[in-house]
Design an enzyme around this catalytic site. Sequence first.
Site, PDB file in Angstrom:
ATOM      1  CB  VAL A  52      -1.383   0.209   1.269  1.00 13.90           C
ATOM      2  CG1 VAL A  52      -2.021  -0.678   1.285  1.00 13.90           C
ATOM      3  CG2 VAL A  52       0.106  -0.318   3.090  1.00 13.90           C
ATOM      4  CE1 TYR A  53       4.463   1.764   4.178  1.00 17.23           C
ATOM      5  CE2 TYR A  53       6.229   0.585   3.633  1.00 17.23           C
ATOM      6  CZ  TYR A  53       5.311   1.273   4.705  1.00 17.23           C
ATOM      7  OH  TYR A  53       5.516   0.344   6.099  1.00 17.23           O
ATOM      8  CD  GLN A  54       3.555   7.304  -1.154  1.00 15.31           C
ATOM      9  OE1 GLN A  54       3.070   8.058  -1.500  1.00 15.31           O
ATOM     10  NE2 GLN A  54       4.492   7.642  -0.268  1.00 15.31           N
ATOM     11  N   GLY A  56       1.204   1.528  -4.586  1.00 16.63           N
ATOM     12  CA  GLY A  56       1.818   0.124  -5.029  1.00 16.63           C
ATOM     13  C   GLY A  56       3.240   0.796  -5.267  1.00 16.63           C
ATOM     14  CE  LYS A  80       5.795  -3.253   6.941  1.00 14.96           C
ATOM     15  NZ  LYS A  80       6.682  -2.726   5.265  1.00 14.96           N
TER      16      LYS A  80
END
Length: 325
Positions: A52-54, A56, A80
Site C-alpha cells: 500500500v505504500y504510494q 504500490g 507486507k
Amino acid sequence: MEQRRLGGSGLRVSRLALGTMTWGEDTDAEEAANQIVAFVDAGGTLIDTADVYQDGESERVLGSLLGDLVPREDIVLATKAVARRTEGPFGGGASRGALLTALDGSLRRLGVDHIDLWQLHAWDERAPIEETLAALDTAVTSGKVRYVGVSNYTGWQLATAASRQRYAAPANPIVSIQSEYSLLERGIEREVVPAAAHHGVGVLPWAPLGRGVLTGKYRNSTPADSRGASSHYAPYVEHHRTERASRIVKAVVTAAEGLGSSPLAVALAWVRDQPGVAAPVVGARDTAQLTGSLAAEEITLPAEIKGALDDVSALELGYPERRLG
C-alpha cells in the site's frame, strides 16, 4: 555492517533496514537508486516496503532497481499485505483470498519470483486467525515466500499467532514483528517485546527516530523541507511533538555533543541495541539523510549515556507488567 539473525530463524539481516514508504512520491526513482546503492555499499541487506505504500508505487520503484543496479541475491526483500488496496472482496484484509491476491500483486510489481520476508501489516479481527495462518503456509510451500512475519500486533495478538503457527506449522514460524519503537515510543516494552522474546521473534522497529523528532530538527521550528511541513505527514510528526519529547530530545542532543556525533546517530544506536531488536527500519528523503543513519554504525553508546537516555525516556509500568512485592 553487522549481520544479525532474525529472531530464532536462520535468516541473517543487516542490523539496519532501509524503509521505502516515501518511494514513488517524496522520493523519486533517481533518488531511490542513489539510496539503495549507498545502503548496499555500506553492507545493508534488508529492504522493506509494503503493497500500500504510494498505492504500490514503492514496490514498483524498488523492483525496477533490482537486478541491473543491485543483484537480487544481495537483498533480503521484505514487503507486507493486509491493508486495503482496493474495494472488493480481495482488496484487503487477512482472508486467504485477499492475502494470496495481494502476494501475487506484490510479486508482479516487484518483478521477482519470491519474497524473502512477507509480513501481515496488521491484525484483522474479521478473518479467522487459522485461515490467515494457513494462507501464510500456502505462500511458503508454493515457493513464493521464504519467511513470514507480522506488523503492528499487540502482545496478545503476537503470542496468539506465534503459538498457533508453531504448533500448526512448526517448520514455518513467525520470525519477526514490526512495531513503532524509539526513545519517544517505548510502549512495546510492556508486552510485545516479552512476547517476541518468548516466541523467538525478532523486532524490527519502525520510526526509530521518533518520526524525525529525535534528530533535533524540530526543536525550534519546522524546517520547510521536512515531513512536518508537508500536509500529508504533518499529523504523523506532530504525534511526538510534546513536552516529554522535548526533554528526551534535549538529552539526545547533549549525548551527541559529548560523543562528537549527531542526535540521529545516538537515537538510532540506542534502539538498535535494545534487547530483541534485529534491525531498525529507517526511511530517508534523500541520500544525505540516509548517510546520517548509516553513521550510527560507527558508535556504541557508553553505559552511562545509555543509562541516562533510559532514565529520561523511562516507560511507566503498572500491574501486571511490574509485579507487586
